[in-house]
Write an enzyme that holds these catalytic residues in place. Structure first.
Site, PDB file in Angstrom:
ATOM      1  N   ARG A  47      35.371  52.523  45.405  1.00  0.00           N
ATOM      2  CA  ARG A  47      34.971  51.536  44.099  1.00  0.00           C
ATOM      3  C   ARG A  47      33.989  52.456  43.295  1.00  0.00           C
ATOM      4  O   ARG A  47      33.128  53.352  43.642  1.00  0.00           O
ATOM      5  CB  ARG A  47      34.132  50.268  44.477  1.00  0.00           C
ATOM      6  CG  ARG A  47      32.883  50.862  45.288  1.00  0.00           C
ATOM      7  CD  ARG A  47      32.011  49.662  46.115  1.00  0.00           C
ATOM      8  NE  ARG A  47      31.888  48.462  45.196  1.00  0.00           N
ATOM      9  CZ  ARG A  47      31.001  48.324  44.359  1.00  0.00           C
ATOM     10  NH1 ARG A  47      30.037  49.598  44.244  1.00  0.00           N
ATOM     11  NH2 ARG A  47      30.487  47.265  43.487  1.00  0.00           N
ATOM     12  N   SER A 116      36.156  38.886  49.417  1.00  0.00           N
ATOM     13  CA  SER A 116      34.589  38.625  49.620  1.00  0.00           C
ATOM     14  C   SER A 116      34.449  37.167  49.630  1.00  0.00           C
ATOM     15  O   SER A 116      34.955  36.378  48.833  1.00  0.00           O
ATOM     16  CB  SER A 116      34.101  39.308  48.376  1.00  0.00           C
ATOM     17  OG  SER A 116      33.803  40.665  48.349  1.00  0.00           O
ATOM     18  N   LYS A 146      23.805  45.600  44.611  1.00  0.00           N
ATOM     19  CA  LYS A 146      23.879  44.021  43.972  1.00  0.00           C
ATOM     20  C   LYS A 146      22.551  43.496  44.306  1.00  0.00           C
ATOM     21  O   LYS A 146      22.721  42.631  45.373  1.00  0.00           O
ATOM     22  CB  LYS A 146      25.134  43.297  44.672  1.00  0.00           C
ATOM     23  CG  LYS A 146      26.668  43.947  44.422  1.00  0.00           C
ATOM     24  CD  LYS A 146      27.777  43.078  44.580  1.00  0.00           C
ATOM     25  CE  LYS A 146      29.076  43.810  44.206  1.00  0.00           C
ATOM     26  NZ  LYS A 146      30.244  42.843  44.596  1.00  0.00           N
TER      27      LYS A 146
END
Length: 238
Positions: A47, A116, A146
């Site tokens: 990612r 997710s 996050k």
């Protein structure tokens, strides 16, 4: 480009699932990921949301080659087209990404597709119904990656394991010291970024997580995945 024909068996996620940090330096990224694998990571997810497309392709290709050579699952975050381009094992999808069905059509029947589910069993039910190969819950703890993520509870892991026969992944602010209750609650794998890749010694950090699963996981080099990758690579020209 068409989906690559792989053997039908899919590898199953278990253990330390290391998610790469946002690093533009590809050589440094490879060094750190190599250390994580040496420490016991059984799966790597690429990612890098800020990177340009050319850099993402370069990094994903290099990581895929490393993972294939070492019998480790390689997943691409969000981008099924990139996963297809580098022949990754699969893709991980969030709420704003394509559907499981669209990803399956794009990547083929043997691809690993993860979803997710945040703090929602309803979303997990939809994902499993649509053919997801694993479901991920979290954030379980405050996360620097996050910081505004919804918070999940370990009870979700237990409920998910009772309802569905797919691997369940925990993510979000997880450290080795916090791992045991999540594993006890039903997590098959722990998805980790900072506690591994921000550690002074990436390999040692990975070993701490791997120790949490000690006795539960097969050797990566003896796993069916390693054999599948060897068969696939021997017949693929890149």
């Amino acid at each position: 480009m068409v989906a690559v024909n792989r053997p039908p068996a899919r590898a199953s996620l278990a253990g330390l699932y290391a998610l790469t940090p946002d690093l533009d330096d590809t050589d440094l990224l490879l060094v750190r990921v190599s250390a994580a694998i040496a420490g016991g990571a059984t799966a790597i997810q690429y990612r890098h949301k800020r990177a340009a497309a050319v850099l993402r392709l370069e990094q994903a290709q290099s990581l895929r080659q490393m993972c294939a050579a070492r019998g480790v699952i390689f997943i691409v975050n969000d981008d099924a087209d990139l996963a297809l381009a580098v022949d990754a094992a699969g893709v991980h999808l969030g709420r704003d990404d394509m559907s499981v069905a669209a990803a399956r059509t794009r990547l083929g029947s043997a691809a690993i597709i993860g979803v997710s589910c945040y703090d929602s069993l309803d979303r997990a039910a939809d994902a499993v119904r649509d053919g997801a190969d694993y479901i991920a819950f979290g954030s379980f703890f405050p996360s620097t990656v996050k910081p505004h993520a919804v918070r999940a509870t370990p009870a979700l892991l237990t409920a998910a394991k009772a309802r569905w026969n797919v691997p369940v992944v925990a993510i979000g602010g997880i450290t080795a010291a916090r791992a045991a209750p999540l594993i006890a609650a039903g997590a098959d794998a722990l998805a980790v970024i900072s506690a591994v890749f921000a550690a002074p010694d990436v390999g040692a950090a990975a070993r701490e997580f791997a120790a949490c699963f000690a006795g539960q996981l097969p050797s990566p080099l003896a796993s069916p995945l390693a054999s599948q990758l060897a068969i696939h690579d021997s017949g693929t020209q890149r």
